[in-house]
Write an enzyme that holds these catalytic residues in place. Structure first.
Site, mmCIF file in Angstrom:
data_model
loop_
_atom_site.group_PDB
_atom_site.id
_atom_site.type_symbol
_atom_site.label_atom_id
_atom_site.label_comp_id
_atom_site.label_asym_id
_atom_site.label_seq_id
_atom_site.Cartn_x
_atom_site.Cartn_y
_atom_site.Cartn_z
ATOM 1 N N LYS A 149 -0.273 -42.002 11.467
ATOM 2 C CA LYS A 149 -0.648 -42.899 12.389
ATOM 3 C C LYS A 149 0.541 -43.959 11.377
ATOM 4 O O LYS A 149 1.085 -44.329 10.911
ATOM 5 C CB LYS A 149 -1.449 -43.433 12.878
ATOM 6 N N TYR A 197 -5.830 -37.306 23.337
ATOM 7 C CA TYR A 197 -7.849 -37.345 22.548
ATOM 8 C C TYR A 197 -9.032 -36.844 23.878
ATOM 9 O O TYR A 197 -10.098 -36.290 23.407
ATOM 10 C CB TYR A 197 -7.716 -39.010 22.517
ATOM 11 N N ASN A 199 -6.852 -45.658 10.356
ATOM 12 C CA ASN A 199 -7.085 -44.690 8.687
ATOM 13 C C ASN A 199 -5.882 -43.858 8.478
ATOM 14 O O ASN A 199 -6.240 -42.217 8.439
ATOM 15 C CB ASN A 199 -9.033 -43.638 9.377
ATOM 16 N N HIS A 234 -3.951 -38.513 11.690
ATOM 17 C CA HIS A 234 -5.100 -37.880 12.225
ATOM 18 C C HIS A 234 -5.293 -35.932 12.030
ATOM 19 O O HIS A 234 -4.086 -35.503 11.475
ATOM 20 C CB HIS A 234 -5.154 -37.672 13.942
ATOM 21 N N GLU A 238 -3.990 -28.739 20.763
ATOM 22 C CA GLU A 238 -3.311 -30.142 20.486
ATOM 23 C C GLU A 238 -1.637 -29.799 19.838
ATOM 24 O O GLU A 238 -0.619 -30.444 20.356
ATOM 25 C CB GLU A 238 -3.503 -30.559 19.128
HETATM 26 P P1 ATP Z 1 -8.914 -37.775 14.362
HETATM 27 O O1 ATP Z 1 -8.837 -37.529 15.636
HETATM 28 O O2 ATP Z 1 -7.860 -39.458 14.565
HETATM 29 O O3 ATP Z 1 -7.734 -36.735 13.515
HETATM 30 P P2 ATP Z 1 -11.115 -38.035 13.873
HETATM 31 O O4 ATP Z 1 -11.768 -36.524 14.497
HETATM 32 O O5 ATP Z 1 -11.859 -38.602 11.846
HETATM 33 O O6 ATP Z 1 -9.573 -38.413 13.781
HETATM 34 P P3 ATP Z 1 -12.336 -39.234 15.854
HETATM 35 O O7 ATP Z 1 -13.987 -39.377 16.175
HETATM 36 O O8 ATP Z 1 -11.487 -38.147 16.887
HETATM 37 O O9 ATP Z 1 -12.118 -39.367 14.777
HETATM 38 O O10 ATP Z 1 -11.267 -40.665 16.511
HETATM 39 C C1 ATP Z 1 -10.410 -40.701 16.728
HETATM 40 C C2 ATP Z 1 -9.699 -42.189 16.287
HETATM 41 O O11 ATP Z 1 -10.277 -43.427 16.932
HETATM 42 C C3 ATP Z 1 -10.522 -42.676 14.561
HETATM 43 O O12 ATP Z 1 -9.452 -41.645 13.856
HETATM 44 C C4 ATP Z 1 -9.917 -43.521 14.727
HETATM 45 O O13 ATP Z 1 -9.300 -43.891 14.140
HETATM 46 C C5 ATP Z 1 -10.008 -44.302 16.406
HETATM 47 N N1 ATP Z 1 -12.153 -44.771 15.859
HETATM 48 C C6 ATP Z 1 -12.967 -43.768 16.557
HETATM 49 N N2 ATP Z 1 -14.237 -44.037 16.254
HETATM 50 C C7 ATP Z 1 -14.258 -45.532 16.384
HETATM 51 C C8 ATP Z 1 -14.849 -46.758 16.230
HETATM 52 N N3 ATP Z 1 -16.065 -46.742 16.387
HETATM 53 N N4 ATP Z 1 -14.377 -47.652 16.352
HETATM 54 C C9 ATP Z 1 -12.744 -48.030 16.187
HETATM 55 N N5 ATP Z 1 -12.284 -46.949 15.836
HETATM 56 C C10 ATP Z 1 -12.612 -45.472 15.857
HETATM 57 MG MG MG Z 2 -10.324 -36.691 16.170
#
Ligand code: ATP
Ligand code: MG
Length: 201
Positions: free
Chosen positions: A14, A54, A156, A159, A170
């Site tokens: 990211k 997403y 974070n 992805h 994806e």
């Molecule tokens: P990614 O899909 O990015 O690999 P992930 O699967 O761990 O990460 P997801 O739950 O798919 O997380 O959420 C996608 C992204 O959205 C997260 O990586 C984060 O950047 C953001 N995100 C998710 N939940 C929150 C939240 N509660 N508050 C703020 N940002 C969030």
């Molecule tokens: Mg995810």
């Protein structure tokens, strides 16, 4: 059936990973695990590409909202809403801003259990709670409290596809077939070959 060592997963470094000069560090962690890079590009994503990415999984909105609510409750805190879809609508808006803020690196990694193992060494979504030794646990100080205070996505670094099904949607979202490279690296012999690659003459 394709050999299980051929599993592929999508990883995005990211904008914060690029800006913090962590791309080499992150790539080396997947590489030293034993995964093989089979696709790589740098792009500045559009908001449409990010929303498309997403929402490939029809359950993502619900699951992400539920995961966020649980993380608040596990800490004895009140979530911003009890409605998972309401929470995710805000997350998606902020994610589009985050993910289009600058260049990202999109990659495909191949190897046994690639999806599961990338998630394992990447660590949990919320860096504050991510295990020590994972990439998010080692390199990020962010949390939902921080991101909510400033109404932004949690930063974070990475992805990684959440499941094989997600990876299979994806990868074609980001790559043409011709952009993925089929090749062999010699260490695969000792990792996967029944005969260990015939080490002795
Ligand atoms: P990614 O899909 O990015 O690999 P992930 O699967 O761990 O990460 P997801 O739950 O798919 O997380 O959420 C996608 C992204 O959205 C997260 O990586 C984060 O950047 C953001 N995100 C998710 N939940 C929150 C939240 N509660 N508050 C703020 N940002 C969030
Ligand atoms: Mg995810």
């Amino acid at each position: 059936m394709e050999h299980p060592s051929k599993e592929r997963t999508l990883v995005i470094l990211k904008p914060d990973a690029i800006q913090r000069s962590l791309m080499g560090e992150i790539i080396s962690r997947y590489e030293r695990l034993g995964l093989k890079l089979v696709g790589l590009k740098m792009v500045v994503p559009t908001a449409e590409q990010i929303e498309g990415h997403y929402t490939l999984d029809p359950n993502w909105r619900r699951v992400t909202g539920e995961k966020t609510i649980k993380s608040y409750k596990d800490r004895g805190l009140t979530p911003p809403s009890e409605d998972p879809l309401e929470i995710t609508a805000k997350i998606l808006k902020n994610l589009k801003k985050y993910m289009t803020a600058g260049p990202v690196i999109v990659m495909v990694w191949e190897g046994a259990h690639a999806v599961e193992l990338v998630r394992k060494i990447t660590g949990g979504t919320e860096p504050r709670g991510a295990a020590v030794g994972t990439i998010r646990g080692d390199f990020v100080v962010d949390s939902y409290i921080m991101s909510d205070t400033d109404d932004r996505a949690v930063r974070n670094l990475i992805h990684g596809s959440g499941s094989v099904e997600e990876a299979n949607m994806e990868i074609p979202h980001w790559f043409e077939k011709s952009e993925l490279v089929d090749y062999k690296v010699s260490r695969e012999d000792v990792m996967y070959n029944k005969e260990l690659g015939d080490i002795l003459p």
